[in-house]
Design an enzyme around this catalytic site. Sequence first.
Site, PDB file in Angstrom:
ATOM      1  N   HIS A  47       0.869  -1.185   0.000  1.00 18.39           N
ATOM      2  CA  HIS A  47       0.000   0.000   0.000  1.00 18.39           C
ATOM      3  C   HIS A  47       0.898   1.225   0.000  1.00 18.39           C
ATOM      4  O   HIS A  47       2.108   1.110   0.236  1.00 18.39           O
ATOM      5  CB  HIS A  47      -0.856   0.018   1.277  1.00 18.39           C
ATOM      6  CG  HIS A  47      -0.001   0.209   2.487  1.00 18.39           C
ATOM      7  ND1 HIS A  47       0.627  -0.841   3.107  1.00 18.39           N
ATOM      8  CD2 HIS A  47       0.393   1.326   3.149  1.00 18.39           C
ATOM      9  CE1 HIS A  47       1.357  -0.382   4.113  1.00 18.39           C
ATOM     10  NE2 HIS A  47       1.232   0.933   4.159  1.00 18.39           N
ATOM     11  N   HIS A 131       5.702   6.400  -0.512  1.00 24.24           N
ATOM     12  CA  HIS A 131       6.539   5.203  -0.667  1.00 24.24           C
ATOM     13  C   HIS A 131       5.678   3.960  -0.514  1.00 24.24           C
ATOM     14  O   HIS A 131       4.618   4.003   0.122  1.00 24.24           O
ATOM     15  CB  HIS A 131       7.641   5.198   0.396  1.00 24.24           C
ATOM     16  CG  HIS A 131       7.106   5.069   1.781  1.00 24.24           C
ATOM     17  ND1 HIS A 131       6.579   6.141   2.478  1.00 24.24           N
ATOM     18  CD2 HIS A 131       6.945   3.993   2.582  1.00 24.24           C
ATOM     19  CE1 HIS A 131       6.158   5.731   3.650  1.00 24.24           C
ATOM     20  NE2 HIS A 131       6.351   4.418   3.747  1.00 24.24           N
TER      21      HIS A 131
HETATM   22  O1  3AM Z   1       4.113   0.577   5.312  1.00 23.39           O
HETATM   23  P1  3AM Z   1       4.433   2.000   5.674  1.00 23.39           P
HETATM   24  O2  3AM Z   1       5.789   2.111   6.251  1.00 23.39           O
HETATM   25  O3  3AM Z   1       4.161   2.962   4.619  1.00 23.39           O
HETATM   26  O4  3AM Z   1       5.148   2.483   8.820  1.00 23.39           O
HETATM   27  C1  3AM Z   1       3.799   2.185   9.091  1.00 23.39           C
HETATM   28  C2  3AM Z   1       3.038   1.716   7.885  1.00 23.39           C
HETATM   29  O5  3AM Z   1       3.393   2.444   6.764  1.00 23.39           O
HETATM   30  C3  3AM Z   1       3.078   3.451   9.440  1.00 23.39           C
HETATM   31  O6  3AM Z   1       1.713   3.202   9.168  1.00 23.39           O
HETATM   32  C4  3AM Z   1       1.605   2.185   8.184  1.00 23.39           C
HETATM   33  C5  3AM Z   1       0.710   1.081   8.685  1.00 23.39           C
HETATM   34  O7  3AM Z   1       1.231   0.521   9.832  1.00 23.39           O
HETATM   35  N1  3AM Z   1       3.269   3.831  10.828  1.00 23.39           N
HETATM   36  C6  3AM Z   1       3.263   3.009  11.895  1.00 23.39           C
HETATM   37  N2  3AM Z   1       3.489   3.711  13.004  1.00 23.39           N
HETATM   38  C7  3AM Z   1       3.627   5.003  12.642  1.00 23.39           C
HETATM   39  C8  3AM Z   1       3.842   6.220  13.345  1.00 23.39           C
HETATM   40  N3  3AM Z   1       3.961   6.258  14.676  1.00 23.39           N
HETATM   41  C9  3AM Z   1       3.497   5.078  11.256  1.00 23.39           C
HETATM   42  N4  3AM Z   1       3.585   6.230  10.588  1.00 23.39           N
HETATM   43  C10 3AM Z   1       3.811   7.337  11.300  1.00 23.39           C
HETATM   44  N5  3AM Z   1       3.931   7.349  12.645  1.00 23.39           N
END
Ligand code: 3AM
EC number: 3.1.4.58
Length: 179
Positions: A47, A131
Amino acid sequence: MTDESREPFKRLFFALNCPPEQRKAIAQWRSALELRSGRPVPAENFHLTLLFLGAVGVAQIGEICTAAGKVHIPGVPLRLALDRMEVWRRAGVLVLAPEQAPPELLRLVYALEQAMLPFGVEETPKAFRPHLTLMRDYRMPVPESAMPPEFFLRADRFVLFESHKGRYRALAEWPLAPA
Ligand code: 3AM
């Protein structure tokens, strides 16, 4: 509590979905890289995060969906090149990213951030960097590839996902263009 539906909080985020055939193509290309570090993100979880909401009380989800439904949409499906591999060392991830983020995507993220302010979701302090995460716990340099990534994410909707035990579940979705 055993009944998931009675959990007081859910971990939520908005994202662009990656269509199934693209998920497959990206996963196949990733396999060919023969990476020797990290944990592959399951293809069904591919995603592009728009906005991470974190833990949200279940009672708020309805209002969040109403607010998301009022966000100004681009009016056309989004098309986004995923033509770069990057390693984000601090996060320990290998990602696919666009050389340049389309302005309509940035506008959508800004509109979502504004719409979520009443729910205590703070504006992201860091600039939004679109990303698609390929690997977590990745501790190597950017891999060399005989086949550079040349993917174009095609998104016709944005989705509210729940993240639960490493799996993502779509709770609601909104079109990016009128039907
Ligand atoms: O797969 P990505 O990295 O784009 O990194 C986590 C993931 O995105 C992000 O939310 C998505 C679903 O879990 N994520 C998790 N914790 C986070 C936080 N504290 C976060 N993004 C920002 N702040």
